[in-house]
Design an enzyme around this catalytic site. Structure first.
Site, PDB file in Angstrom:
ATOM      1  N   ARG A  31       0.819  -1.231   0.000  1.00 40.52           N
ATOM      2  CA  ARG A  31       0.000   0.000   0.000  1.00 40.52           C
ATOM      3  C   ARG A  31       0.851   1.279   0.000  1.00 40.52           C
ATOM      4  O   ARG A  31       0.407   2.334   0.442  1.00 40.52           O
ATOM      5  CB  ARG A  31      -0.956   0.042   1.190  1.00 40.52           C
ATOM      6  CG  ARG A  31      -1.990  -1.066   1.174  1.00 40.52           C
ATOM      7  CD  ARG A  31      -3.097  -0.790   2.163  1.00 40.52           C
ATOM      8  NE  ARG A  31      -3.970  -1.946   2.242  1.00 40.52           N
ATOM      9  CZ  ARG A  31      -3.724  -3.009   2.984  1.00 40.52           C
ATOM     10  NH1 ARG A  31      -2.641  -3.060   3.731  1.00 40.52           N
ATOM     11  NH2 ARG A  31      -4.558  -4.016   2.980  1.00 40.52           N
ATOM     12  N   LYS A  91       2.069  11.776 -11.028  1.00 42.40           N
ATOM     13  CA  LYS A  91       1.245  10.816 -11.771  1.00 42.40           C
ATOM     14  C   LYS A  91       2.081   9.581 -12.077  1.00 42.40           C
ATOM     15  O   LYS A  91       3.164   9.687 -12.653  1.00 42.40           O
ATOM     16  CB  LYS A  91       0.787  11.419 -13.099  1.00 42.40           C
ATOM     17  CG  LYS A  91      -0.379  12.359 -13.001  1.00 42.40           C
ATOM     18  CD  LYS A  91      -0.844  12.672 -14.424  1.00 42.40           C
ATOM     19  CE  LYS A  91      -1.944  13.697 -14.451  1.00 42.40           C
ATOM     20  NZ  LYS A  91      -2.314  14.045 -15.837  1.00 42.40           N
ATOM     21  N   GLU A 145       8.599  19.347 -24.635  1.00 41.15           N
ATOM     22  CA  GLU A 145       7.884  19.674 -23.390  1.00 41.15           C
ATOM     23  C   GLU A 145       8.382  21.005 -22.807  1.00 41.15           C
ATOM     24  O   GLU A 145       7.643  21.697 -22.107  1.00 41.15           O
ATOM     25  CB  GLU A 145       8.031  18.548 -22.362  1.00 41.15           C
ATOM     26  CG  GLU A 145       7.573  17.169 -22.843  1.00 41.15           C
ATOM     27  CD  GLU A 145       6.053  16.977 -22.905  1.00 41.15           C
ATOM     28  OE1 GLU A 145       5.296  17.927 -22.636  1.00 41.15           O
ATOM     29  OE2 GLU A 145       5.636  15.835 -23.230  1.00 41.15           O
ATOM     30  N   LYS A 179       5.974  23.561 -14.415  1.00 39.20           N
ATOM     31  CA  LYS A 179       5.151  22.399 -14.069  1.00 39.20           C
ATOM     32  C   LYS A 179       4.860  22.377 -12.570  1.00 39.20           C
ATOM     33  O   LYS A 179       3.726  22.107 -12.151  1.00 39.20           O
ATOM     34  CB  LYS A 179       5.820  21.097 -14.513  1.00 39.20           C
ATOM     35  CG  LYS A 179       4.976  19.889 -14.121  1.00 39.20           C
ATOM     36  CD  LYS A 179       5.059  18.703 -15.040  1.00 39.20           C
ATOM     37  CE  LYS A 179       3.993  17.675 -14.660  1.00 39.20           C
ATOM     38  NZ  LYS A 179       4.156  16.384 -15.306  1.00 39.20           N
ATOM     39  N   GLU A 217      -5.634  17.558 -11.180  1.00 38.62           N
ATOM     40  CA  GLU A 217      -6.124  17.884 -12.520  1.00 38.62           C
ATOM     41  C   GLU A 217      -7.628  18.086 -12.589  1.00 38.62           C
ATOM     42  O   GLU A 217      -8.338  17.390 -13.315  1.00 38.62           O
ATOM     43  CB  GLU A 217      -5.674  16.815 -13.534  1.00 38.62           C
ATOM     44  CG  GLU A 217      -5.817  17.304 -14.968  1.00 38.62           C
ATOM     45  CD  GLU A 217      -5.095  16.425 -16.000  1.00 38.62           C
ATOM     46  OE1 GLU A 217      -4.049  15.840 -15.664  1.00 38.62           O
ATOM     47  OE2 GLU A 217      -5.594  16.354 -17.125  1.00 38.62           O
ATOM     48  N   ARG A 263      -4.283  22.214 -14.219  1.00 33.86           N
ATOM     49  CA  ARG A 263      -3.296  21.214 -14.674  1.00 33.86           C
ATOM     50  C   ARG A 263      -3.574  20.731 -16.095  1.00 33.86           C
ATOM     51  O   ARG A 263      -2.677  20.275 -16.794  1.00 33.86           O
ATOM     52  CB  ARG A 263      -3.247  20.022 -13.695  1.00 33.86           C
ATOM     53  CG  ARG A 263      -2.099  19.070 -14.004  1.00 33.86           C
ATOM     54  CD  ARG A 263      -1.813  18.067 -12.906  1.00 33.86           C
ATOM     55  NE  ARG A 263      -0.731  17.178 -13.339  1.00 33.86           N
ATOM     56  CZ  ARG A 263      -0.081  16.332 -12.556  1.00 33.86           C
ATOM     57  NH1 ARG A 263      -0.382  16.247 -11.278  1.00 33.86           N
ATOM     58  NH2 ARG A 263       0.878  15.575 -13.033  1.00 33.86           N
ATOM     59  N   ASN A 285      -1.688  19.848 -20.981  1.00 40.92           N
ATOM     60  CA  ASN A 285      -2.014  18.982 -22.115  1.00 40.92           C
ATOM     61  C   ASN A 285      -1.939  19.702 -23.453  1.00 40.92           C
ATOM     62  O   ASN A 285      -2.355  19.154 -24.474  1.00 40.92           O
ATOM     63  CB  ASN A 285      -3.413  18.378 -21.947  1.00 40.92           C
ATOM     64  CG  ASN A 285      -3.427  17.329 -20.866  1.00 40.92           C
ATOM     65  OD1 ASN A 285      -2.460  16.605 -20.690  1.00 40.92           O
ATOM     66  ND2 ASN A 285      -4.512  17.270 -20.121  1.00 40.92           N
ATOM     67  N   HIS A 303      -1.283  17.807 -26.590  1.00 43.31           N
ATOM     68  CA  HIS A 303      -1.386  16.385 -26.250  1.00 43.31           C
ATOM     69  C   HIS A 303      -2.688  15.748 -26.716  1.00 43.31           C
ATOM     70  O   HIS A 303      -2.775  14.528 -26.793  1.00 43.31           O
ATOM     71  CB  HIS A 303      -1.218  16.176 -24.740  1.00 43.31           C
ATOM     72  CG  HIS A 303       0.225  16.263 -24.307  1.00 43.31           C
ATOM     73  ND1 HIS A 303       0.960  17.415 -24.429  1.00 43.31           N
ATOM     74  CD2 HIS A 303       1.068  15.345 -23.763  1.00 43.31           C
ATOM     75  CE1 HIS A 303       2.187  17.201 -23.976  1.00 43.31           C
ATOM     76  NE2 HIS A 303       2.290  15.957 -23.570  1.00 43.31           N
ATOM     77  N   HIS A 349      -1.604  12.628 -28.502  1.00 42.04           N
ATOM     78  CA  HIS A 349      -1.912  11.250 -28.112  1.00 42.04           C
ATOM     79  C   HIS A 349      -2.577  10.488 -29.258  1.00 42.04           C
ATOM     80  O   HIS A 349      -2.302   9.311 -29.485  1.00 42.04           O
ATOM     81  CB  HIS A 349      -2.826  11.219 -26.884  1.00 42.04           C
ATOM     82  CG  HIS A 349      -2.113  11.549 -25.614  1.00 42.04           C
ATOM     83  ND1 HIS A 349      -2.739  12.160 -24.547  1.00 42.04           N
ATOM     84  CD2 HIS A 349      -0.832  11.354 -25.235  1.00 42.04           C
ATOM     85  CE1 HIS A 349      -1.855  12.334 -23.566  1.00 42.04           C
ATOM     86  NE2 HIS A 349      -0.697  11.852 -23.961  1.00 42.04           N
ATOM     87  N   HIS A 358       7.367  10.507 -28.162  1.00 41.74           N
ATOM     88  CA  HIS A 358       6.289  11.287 -27.570  1.00 41.74           C
ATOM     89  C   HIS A 358       6.431  12.768 -27.971  1.00 41.74           C
ATOM     90  O   HIS A 358       5.453  13.410 -28.365  1.00 41.74           O
ATOM     91  CB  HIS A 358       6.347  11.124 -26.044  1.00 41.74           C
ATOM     92  CG  HIS A 358       5.327  11.921 -25.308  1.00 41.74           C
ATOM     93  ND1 HIS A 358       3.972  11.645 -25.385  1.00 41.74           N
ATOM     94  CD2 HIS A 358       5.447  12.999 -24.487  1.00 41.74           C
ATOM     95  CE1 HIS A 358       3.306  12.510 -24.629  1.00 41.74           C
ATOM     96  NE2 HIS A 358       4.174  13.338 -24.076  1.00 41.74           N
TER      97      HIS A 358
END
Ligand SMILES: NC(=O)c1ccc[n+]([C@@H]2O[C@H](COP(=O)([O-])OP(=O)(O)OC[C@H]3O[C@@H](n4cnc5c(N)ncnc54)[C@H](O)[C@@H]3O)[C@@H](O)[C@H]2O)c1
Ligand SMILES: [Zn+2]
Length: 363
Positions: A122, A144, A186, A228, A238, A242, A246, A249, A253, A266
């Site tokens: 955990r 994340k 980025e 960031k 988010e 946040r 993106n 993106h 994506h 990427h």
């Protein structure tokens, strides 16, 4: 050495950026209050280049490195199956609740090792040592963590902030140029959404920065991390701001999905996604023509990879399948000036078709 504190609901952490800071990894962990035995998780490439250096730096401060586990390099390793193998190795090495996982690698290793750290017992201690430009400026900050599912990227994950991030610009010496440009995408994104001064500096010398080591790179890395860190501190989970991260993106994506993972980096997909975002910003009357021209000119300086065949329809389909548009409305990130982004959920089907058309065309 630059230390940037990142606020987090679950206790803040420092991002330490500098040339040669890897040698101080153990000392920095001690200073951050990290205790217990250590398991390093890396990929074969990175461990071969930097693993022993990291291990020595950790042991020099009196930590026991109980395991050094490796996965094959690449996105294919970011799966539950890899996580399961790592659980085996960690449990066999006796890693317990009070021990710590050190992720040594790019975003794949960081996301995977972080997911394992979040779930083993955990949650065990987690330290990020990002070794790609992309992971140093982006994926190692913000908490994340995730693995991919065959139905999509990052579908199984958590918010699990690290206790410390140590980004050494010197380890980028071994990073292939194509991966450097991927991270640079980025950094441009950070400038476009929040830092006009950073953007202007990139316009001055983006090619030189790709060649540069340590000093000059440390400076832009820390400025991108600052963008960031600021955004994440204000909206860790988010729900609003946040989402601005993106930029590029949404179509980025979709391009990655349709091209098939591995065809483009990427950053290459996101660079093209940012071209779409600039075009849509102009079309929607948010961004003036001169600013759009400036943004386009900077993005045009990125090298173009062999471009895969992409159909606009396939891109639109991938876009609608993306979890971020699941609610039936696309929340698109656009620019209203260089250095300021906004969320626009008013795009029409025609706007999106226009975007898909640009996204499908080779740069
Ligand atoms: N968690 C987040 O917020 C977040 C944000 C952005 C991206 N990501 C994730 O990050 C991943 C991409 O990360 P990436 O671009 O770092 O890719 P990566 O981890 O696959 O690394 C790219 C390649 O570079 C190699 N490499 C790494 N460091 C090196 C070094 N110093 N010298 C030589 N080779 C080196 C790796 O072995 C790999 O082959 C994706 O899975 C993406 O989803 C996560
Ligand atoms: Zn990205």
């Amino acid at each position: 050495m630059i230390t940037l504190p990142v606020a987090s609901r679950d206790g803040g952490y420092d991002v330490v950026i500098g040339a040669g800071v890897l040698a101080q990894l153990g000392a920095l962990m001690q200073k951050a209050g990290v205790r217990g035995r250590v398991a390093i998780i890396s990929d074969d490439t990175v461990f071969g280049l930097w693993g022993e250096k990291a291990r020595a730096a950790i042991e020099a401060s009196g930590y026991e490195v109980a395991a050094a586990l490796r996965v094959a390099p690449g996105e294919e390793s970011k799966t539950l199956a890899s996580a399961e193998k790592l659980y085996d190795g960690l449990l066999e090495a006796g890693i317990g609740r009070r021990d710590v996982i050190v992720a040594l690698g790019g975003g794949v290793v960081g996301d995977l090792a972080g997911f394992v750290a979040a779930t083993l017992h955990r949650g065990v201690g987690f330290v990020q040592v990002p070794t790609t430009l992309l992971s140093q400026v982006d994926s190692s900050v913000g908490g994340k963590v995730a693995v991919d599912h065959r139905l999509g990227k990052n579908l199984i994950g958590a918010f699990y902030p690290p206790r410390l991030v140590v980004a050494d610009a010197n380890v980028l010496q071994t990073l292939p140029v194509r991966e450097r440009w991927s991270g640079m995408a980025e950094i441009v994104k950070a400038g476009l959404i929040r830092d006009a001064k950073l953007l202007a500096d990139l316009e001055q010398q983006i090619e030189a920065l790709i060649e540069a080591d340590n000093g000059a790179l440390t400076d832009v890395i820390s400025r991108a991390v600052a963008v960031k860190a600021g955004v994440v501190a204000r909206d860790e989970h988010e729900t609003g701001e946040r989402m601005l991260l993106n930029l590029g993106h949404t179509f980025g994506h979709a391009i990655e999905t349709v091209a098939g993972y591995g065809a483009l980096t990427h950053g290459e997909a996101v660079t093209h996604g940012m071209r779409v975002a600039v075009a849509l910003s102009e079309r929607r009357g948010k961004l003036d023509a001169a600013s759009a021209r400036r943004a386009r000119a900077l993005l045009a300086r990125f090298p173009n990879p062999a471009w895969p065949q992409l159909s606009p329809d396939a891109l639109l389909e991938a876009l609608w399948r993306d979890k971020k548009v699941a609610a039936g409305k696309v929340k698109f990130i656009l620019l209203d000036k260089l250095g300021n982004a906004l969320i626009d959920d008013g795009l029409s089907a025609e706007d999106l078709a226009y975007g898909a058309h640009i996204a499908a065309a080779a740069p």
